[in-house]
Design a protein around this motif. Structure first.
Motif, mmCIF file in Angstrom:
data_model
loop_
_atom_site.group_PDB
_atom_site.id
_atom_site.type_symbol
_atom_site.label_atom_id
_atom_site.label_comp_id
_atom_site.label_asym_id
_atom_site.label_seq_id
_atom_site.Cartn_x
_atom_site.Cartn_y
_atom_site.Cartn_z
ATOM 1 N N LEU A 171 0.834 -1.200 0.000
ATOM 2 C CA LEU A 171 0.000 0.000 0.000
ATOM 3 C C LEU A 171 0.871 1.253 0.000
ATOM 4 C CD1 LEU A 171 -2.808 -0.945 2.562
ATOM 5 C CD2 LEU A 171 -2.823 -1.159 0.077
ATOM 6 N N HIS A 189 -18.501 2.561 -2.761
ATOM 7 C CA HIS A 189 -17.862 1.437 -2.070
ATOM 8 C C HIS A 189 -18.625 0.142 -2.326
ATOM 9 C CE1 HIS A 189 -15.147 0.501 1.597
ATOM 10 N NE2 HIS A 189 -15.329 -0.578 0.879
ATOM 11 N N TRP A 207 -16.250 -9.222 1.536
ATOM 12 C CA TRP A 207 -16.367 -9.072 2.992
ATOM 13 C C TRP A 207 -17.785 -9.263 3.491
ATOM 14 C CZ3 TRP A 207 -13.088 -4.208 1.984
ATOM 15 C CH2 TRP A 207 -11.726 -4.549 1.948
ATOM 16 N N ALA A 262 -11.447 4.083 4.309
ATOM 17 C CA ALA A 262 -11.868 2.702 4.029
ATOM 18 C C ALA A 262 -12.002 2.463 2.528
ATOM 19 C CB ALA A 262 -13.191 2.416 4.737
ATOM 20 N N ASN A 289 -8.435 2.465 0.943
ATOM 21 C CA ASN A 289 -7.754 1.210 1.278
ATOM 22 C C ASN A 289 -8.330 0.029 0.513
ATOM 23 O OD1 ASN A 289 -5.898 2.285 3.055
ATOM 24 N ND2 ASN A 289 -7.133 1.898 4.884
ATOM 25 N N THR A 290 -9.652 0.013 0.321
ATOM 26 C CA THR A 290 -10.272 -1.085 -0.416
ATOM 27 C C THR A 290 -9.768 -1.124 -1.855
ATOM 28 O OG1 THR A 290 -12.262 -0.955 0.962
ATOM 29 C CG2 THR A 290 -12.472 -2.074 -1.146
ATOM 30 N N THR A 324 -6.087 -2.127 -1.786
ATOM 31 C CA THR A 324 -5.944 -3.528 -1.376
ATOM 32 C C THR A 324 -6.249 -4.448 -2.557
ATOM 33 O OG1 THR A 324 -6.491 -3.043 0.934
ATOM 34 C CG2 THR A 324 -6.791 -5.313 0.191
ATOM 35 N N GLN A 325 -7.294 -4.111 -3.316
ATOM 36 C CA GLN A 325 -7.604 -4.894 -4.507
ATOM 37 C C GLN A 325 -6.456 -4.840 -5.512
ATOM 38 O OE1 GLN A 325 -10.782 -6.767 -5.396
ATOM 39 N NE2 GLN A 325 -8.992 -7.557 -6.485
ATOM 40 N N THR A 361 -8.918 -6.298 6.123
ATOM 41 C CA THR A 361 -9.708 -5.136 6.551
ATOM 42 C C THR A 361 -9.207 -3.884 5.846
ATOM 43 O OG1 THR A 361 -10.262 -3.688 8.420
ATOM 44 C CG2 THR A 361 -8.191 -4.886 8.552
ATOM 45 N N PRO A 362 -10.119 -2.973 5.489
ATOM 46 C CA PRO A 362 -9.691 -1.698 4.882
ATOM 47 C C PRO A 362 -9.527 -0.577 5.896
ATOM 48 C CG PRO A 362 -12.041 -1.903 4.649
ATOM 49 C CD PRO A 362 -11.590 -3.129 5.426
#
Length: 988
Positions: A578, A670, A679, A929, A932-933, A936-937, A959-960
């Motif tokens: 990240l 989101h 999730w 969030a 981060n999502t 993260t993907q 977790t995001p």
């Protein structure tokens, strides 16, 4: 009115298929059992398949596609299977076929689809759209969605996206102009002149407009008097006497909110009609809010007097503890002598006692115990009496300013209040017991109120009545007409005549039958089946055991799930990839994906002409969410980051409705991310409270011995299993979060519609369970006290084997059936927003329980017992609840880290300021969030490309809500460099 309220993403999705179509949607819109005759008229496979696809498309989307084959492959295969077309790829031949146009015309004629903008149906649509815009005052994006749904439901082909968007904007503008016109004519010239004078700046360089909208913040006698003087001044304007029947309250309040957030000079520059309407709405809502403020200060002040009396009593007790111990020691010695003498009648008791303790010491000990010992009903009344002067300072004016009313149960208190009011007006000094209504005086006050000479101690009587008045207001047994927060919830229920006319429609919306016989037996049968299932499986469930007499149950706590090495490695790999980033850059980058800053409109309704407004909004959000003020964000070299610009943007653009609209965009975006679906499905949400200390003087804060060393508030926030927060409330510090859980759900204006709500044990009351069930929600609290819970039964003769003793409590189902209509009316009122859930729950669960409240409690006992049986029977269910609440605690940990400034204490004095700042915090947490999502993907995709084997179950446990890679503190860099929509490079 600007029409660019749709994001590029939302506009592109209009009239188009989503990335995937659910099976339920396929079965509903692409099932052609009744259409085979029409479809079979086509000769070739590609024509039959193309015709069916166009028919299903117009049913699903409400429009035909320019390319009729631009349909997800799953849809094509589903339709081909129904039509026995072995090769779905033949649909390509249909794309360039001219017959597709003929098929569209035939489908329109055969199935009754109409072209937008023509005929009677279009006029009906316009009337519907205008009525909704007039009554609801919804956000343009939400009104656009409702308009789209209306057109699809009524088989009117969707127009172009800009056509519908401009129509929605113009209709909202017409409704707004109508509101201005009708409000302005309600005030005569004399009243209008008084309102215009509010904008004049007086000698203190402040207009009355600015002064009157400043709510009281001091919970003191002087503060309460000032609040009542403010209320009287507002009432003298005469606006509260104007007839505004027929005007939508929500729209009037929305117009007033604009005035509350604008400067006096901004209102003064408005066009005459709009200015007059704004001032009428502002002062009318201000009068309601000012009355609420008076009662809020009264409630807080009386509560503080009690707490201060208790504190003083404890301090006095600490100072005299030595004297008390000495007296107790002497009395213990005397008691020992007496007990010995009981066994030996020859002992001279008097001599034995005096030999042990002298008469003077004994008298001193008795006097000390009499002064310092407190009986079981003594609630520090003596110390409270010492604070009578504070009550005396405000009470006469309160009784003259506020008119109290109440239920029959509150009549003794109201009689006592009226007696005090008359005594003040007649300057009566002595109260005789025979002439004074004393039914409201609690037993603990009797020794202080009633004198031996037949009189009544006025000070003690006044304090007893004031306490009873506060208790009645908090239970809503006593209410005040004209108030919003302290009015009678019963009067806010759906009108009986309207309920009689709309019962069928409202019950259908709730999903319940108007007659109890159609539902109640089935619910009771579910309870019976659940008992038998749990009893049969009890021996196979090692985590549950009954007490020795079977009257209670013990559930073994869940063990922590082990973390496989693959999960540890994946988490470390993702965290290492990240990008390291500044918090403002996170917000700005998310804005490029969602354009959420477009929702921050000027309080006056005008379109912004400022350059780089999104940068200013980002800076203000950081200042509010991090609780750091503007100093670390100011850059005099950047016009968007000067102190003047940031102060202007905060005052005119950040308010509750713009923050909610911006957050809705984040939530909507989101929910489209594939990783979010990994999730959870979005149908589950949790509710939990985060406590903030409020060290400044404020009315909207309370004491909580468990969480606060001082005053505080609770930020009650709602989070889906996608990790997105979709709503929040700010309530005074309290353990009774359950009062507000439903309120936040019913006020939710995002696209999220969770069906199951999880919370901690504090929310698990029977009335809450009953209301949740009536409103179609599954309430799933974590039951930390399951061993003390009661289990109820409806069949008194049923044999549940080992659970018979556990299920010994009986439910009165006849009472539920008798009040079924009342229960549905309550649920319908909550659904339609005519009454606040927190007020209604207080009323239903008050100390004086009505028959309807008892029926709601009985219904809740059935639903709660059903839940408890499932809770103890299914460890996986308990773990799912535990997991979601742990996720919520992670969100709170992130919120604490973001809100780090000023020791993490909330220093806003007023309710609106607290709500806006914590809404900004929730918005920023959601941007983190979402950011981060997305990354993260990207990290997972990168790891897969380079050959990492990743388990789906490990992804589910990511977790995001991480923050180590985000700079939350220090002086921030706000750059506009990364606004091209491209993701940042991952770390090596």
């Amino acid at each position: 009115m600007p029409v660019e309220f749709l994001t590029d993403e939302k506009a592109a999705a209009y009239g188009r298929f989503p990335a995937s179509v659910e099976e339920a949607q396929l079965n509903e819109f692409f099932h052609f059992a009744a259409d085979f005759d029409a479809i079979s008229e086509r000769r070739s496979d590609h024509n039959r398949l193309g015709y069916a696809l166009q028919l299903g498309t117009v049913r699903f989307l409400g429009t035909f596609l320019a390319d009729p084959t631009d349909v997800p492959l799953a849809v094509v295969e589903h339709v081909a299977a129904q039509l026995d077309v072995s090769d779905p790829s033949v649909v390509k031949l249909y794309r360039d076929s001219e017959t597709r146009w003929d098929h569209q015309a035939e489908i329109r004629d055969r199935y009754g689809y109409e072209v937008f903008g023509r005929g009677v149906s279009h006029l009906a649509f316009l009337r519907w759209l205008y009525a909704r815009a007039w009554v609801s005052d919804e956000r343009p994006t939400l009104l656009f969605d409702w308009a789209t749904a209306y057109l699809v439901d009524h088989r009117i082909l969707l127009p172009g996206v800009t056509v519908l968007a401009r129509l929605v904007a113009s209709v909202r503008e017409r409704a707004r102009q109508r509101l201005w016109r009708q409000l302005s004519v309600r005030a005569d010239d004399e009243t209008a002149g008084r309102l215009e004078e509010l904008l004049v700046v007086d000698g203190d360089r402040q207009s009355r407009f600015d002064r009157l909208r400043t709510a009281p913040s001091r919970p003191s006698g002087v503060g309460l008097v000032d609040a009542m003087e403010r209320l009287d001044e507002i009432r003298l304007l005469g606006v509260d006497q104007l007839d505004v029947r027929g005007l939508p309250e929500s729209a009037v309040r929305q117009l007033a909110r604009h005035a509350f957030g604008a400067k006096a000079q901004t209102v003064e520059r408005m066009a005459p009609q709009r200015r007059r309407a704004t001032l009428v709405a502002f002062t009318r809502i201000l009068a309601i809010d000012a009355l609420d403020d008076v009662l809020d200060v009264f409630d807080t002040l009386v509560g503080e007097l009690r707490l201060k009396a208790e504190y003083q009593a404890r301090q006095n007790r600490l100072r005299t503890i030595g004297e008390y111990d000495k007296a107790a020691t002497d009395l213990r010695a005397v008691a020992a002598v007496i007990l010995s003498a009981l066994d030996d009648p020859t002992v001279d008791l008097r001599a034995a006692v005096l030999a042990q303790v002298s008469r003077d010491r004994l008298e001193t000990a008795v006097d000390a115990v009499e002064r310092m010992a407190r009986g079981p009903g003594d609630r520090y009344h003596t110390e409270l009496l010492a604070r009578y002067a504070t009550v005396r300072r405000f009470l006469p004016r309160l009784l003259a300013t506020v008119s109290f009313d109440g239920t029959p149960a509150a009549r003794p208190v109201l009689d006592a209040v009226e007696h005090l009011r008359l005594a003040e007006s007649h300057r009566q000094r002595k109260f005789l017991r025979t002439d004074t209504p004393t039914a409201a005086v609690g037993a603990a006050w009797h020794q202080h109120v009633f004198c031996d000479d037949g009189n009544v101690d006025r000070r003690a009587y006044t304090l007893a009545v004031v306490e009873a008045l506060r208790d009645g207001l908090r239970r809503h047994d006593i209410y005040v007409d004209g108030s919003r927060r302290w009015s009678d919830p019963r009067r806010q229920l759906i009108d009986p005549d309207r309920w009689a006319n709309q019962r069928q429609e409202i019950c259908a919306a709730l999903g319940h039958h108007p007659q109890p016989d159609a539902e109640l037996p089935a619910l009771c049968n579910r309870l019976d089946i659940s008992y038998r299932r749990v009893a049969d499986r009890l021996g196979e469930n090692p985590s549950v055991r009954l007490n020795h007499d079977g009257s209670g149950v013990t559930v073994t706590p869940l063990d922590a799930l082990p973390e496989p090495e693959s999960l540890t490695k994946l988490r470390a790999a993702v965290d290492g990839l990240l990008p390291e980033v500044e918090l403002p850059e996170v917000i700005l980058e998310v804005d490029t994906w969602t354009q959420f800053s477009d929702e921050f409109t000027h309080a006056g309704g005008s379109e912004s002409r400022m350059d780089d407004l999104s940068t200013s909004i980002c800076a203000v959000l950081v200042a509010q969410a991090c609780n750091i003020g503007y100093r670390p964000l100011i850059n005099p070299d950047i016009p968007a980051l000067t102190r003047e610009r940031l102060s202007f943007v905060a005052a005119n653009y950040l308010r509750s409705e713009t923050l909610a609209a911006a957050n809705a965009r984040l939530v909507d975006h989101h929910n489209t991310l594939p990783l979010a679906d990994t999730w959870g499905g979005g149908e589950v949400a949790s509710v939990d409270g985060l406590r903030f200390v409020v060290p400044v003087r404020t009315v909207n804060a309370g004491f909580n011995r468990r969480y606060f060393p001082a005053r505080g508030v609770t930020w009650l926030n709602y989070m889906t299993d996608h990790f997105t927060g979709f709503h929040q409330l700010v309530v005074p510090g309290t353990l009774r979060d359950s009062l507000y859980i439903l309120e936040g759900l019913l006020d939710n204006d995002t696209s999220v519609e969770p069906g199951e709500i999880m919370s901690d044990t504090a929310g698990a009351s029977e009335i809450i369970f009953g209301l949740f069930w009536l409103l179609g929600y599954q309430f799933s609290p974590r039951l930390a006290d399951i061993g003390e819970a009661r289990f109820w039964r409806t069949d008194h003769t049923a044999d549940y084997g080992p659970l018979n003793q556990l299920a010994r409590h009986r439910i009165n189902t006849g009472r539920i059936a008798e009040h079924w209509d009342d229960l549905l009316r309550i649920a319908g009122s909550l659904k339609q927003g005519t009454v606040r859930a927190s007020d209604l729950i207080r009323t239903l669960g008050g100390t004086t329980v009505t028959s309807t409240g008892s029926a709601m409690r009985d219904l809740g006992r059935i639903v709660k017992t059903l839940y408890q049986l499932g809770y103890i029977d299914d460890p996986d269910y308990r773990r799912r609840i535990h997991t979601q609440l742990n996720r919520h605690e992670s969100r709170h940990a992130l919120a604490r880290a973001v809100f780090h400034g000023d020791k993490g204490q909330l220093r806003q004095r007023y309710r609106e300021g607290q709500e806006d700042q914590l809404s900004a915090l929730g918005l920023v947490v959601n941007t983190i969030a979402l950011w981060n999502t997305v990354y993260t993907q990207a990290a997972i995709d990168h790891l897969r490309r380079i050959g990492h084997e990743i388990n789906h179950t490990d992804i589910e446990r990511l977790t995001p809500l991480g923050r180590d890679h985000i700079n939350l503190r220090g002086r921030y860099t706000i750059s506009t460099s990364n606004r091209n929509g491209q993701l940042r490079p991952l770390r090596a």
